[in-house]
Design a protein around this motif. Sequence first.
Motif, short mmCIF file in Angstrom:
data_model
loop_
_atom_site.label_atom_id
_atom_site.label_comp_id
_atom_site.label_asym_id
_atom_site.label_seq_id
_atom_site.Cartn_x
_atom_site.Cartn_y
_atom_site.Cartn_z
N GLU A 283 -29.51 17.11 6.61
CA GLU A 283 -29.44 16.84 8.05
C GLU A 283 -28.85 15.45 8.30
OE1 GLU A 283 -29.95 17.59 12.20
OE2 GLU A 283 -29.63 18.81 10.42
N ARG B 205 -25.18 15.90 8.15
CA ARG B 205 -24.68 16.59 9.34
C ARG B 205 -24.63 15.66 10.55
NH1 ARG B 205 -25.80 18.31 13.88
NH2 ARG B 205 -28.00 17.79 13.83
N VAL B 206 -25.69 14.91 10.75
CA VAL B 206 -25.75 13.98 11.88
C VAL B 206 -24.66 12.91 11.74
CG1 VAL B 206 -27.18 12.18 12.94
CG2 VAL B 206 -28.17 14.40 12.39
N GLU C 295 -21.29 14.44 12.65
CA GLU C 295 -21.23 14.64 14.10
C GLU C 295 -20.99 13.32 14.84
OE1 GLU C 295 -24.60 15.73 17.19
OE2 GLU C 295 -24.04 17.46 15.95
N SER D 46 -17.41 12.06 14.33
CA SER D 46 -16.33 12.91 14.86
C SER D 46 -15.67 12.28 16.10
CB SER D 46 -16.83 14.31 15.17
OG SER D 46 -17.74 14.29 16.25
N THR D 47 -16.39 11.44 16.82
CA THR D 47 -15.80 10.77 17.98
C THR D 47 -14.85 9.66 17.58
OG1 THR D 47 -17.65 9.24 18.17
CG2 THR D 47 -17.80 11.29 19.43
N ARG E 268 -12.65 9.97 14.98
CA ARG E 268 -11.77 10.68 14.05
C ARG E 268 -10.45 9.94 13.76
NH1 ARG E 268 -12.49 15.55 12.03
NH2 ARG E 268 -14.05 16.26 13.48
#
Length: 125
Positions: free
Chosen positions: A13, A16-17, A20, A23-24, A26
């Motif tokens: 997790e 994953r966090v 995420e 991703s902003t 990138r």
Amino acid sequence: MVVVDSSRTSTAEARRVTAEFLSTFRAWVDIEAVVLVVSELVANAAQHTAGWWRLCLWVNRERLVVDVEDLSRTAPVPRREPDLSGAGGLGLLMVERLAGGVEVLPRPDGKTVRATWSLSGPGAL
């Protein structure tokens, strides 16, 4: 800023966090490299300490910071000759290669292992 505590999540997790959150960003972040660093630091904290860890990710104008706190005062030491048979020793070496900087910050109740990346200039993501 993102904070992930081991009492509420797992290493998977945390990865994953991290992906995420990044991703902003990138355009300038090698997400896979940062996720690998998070994975190694969190796994190291879980394996070599009392088990509790906290991941903090944050970005300012100058750098991306990954902090992994744990309850051990013992600093991780990279093996200069890792065991290639699968017994370990490669994680911290990978972290040192992937991050722009790595440092260990002592705390009264343990330590923080910090990996950083510059957002501009040589070594930028």
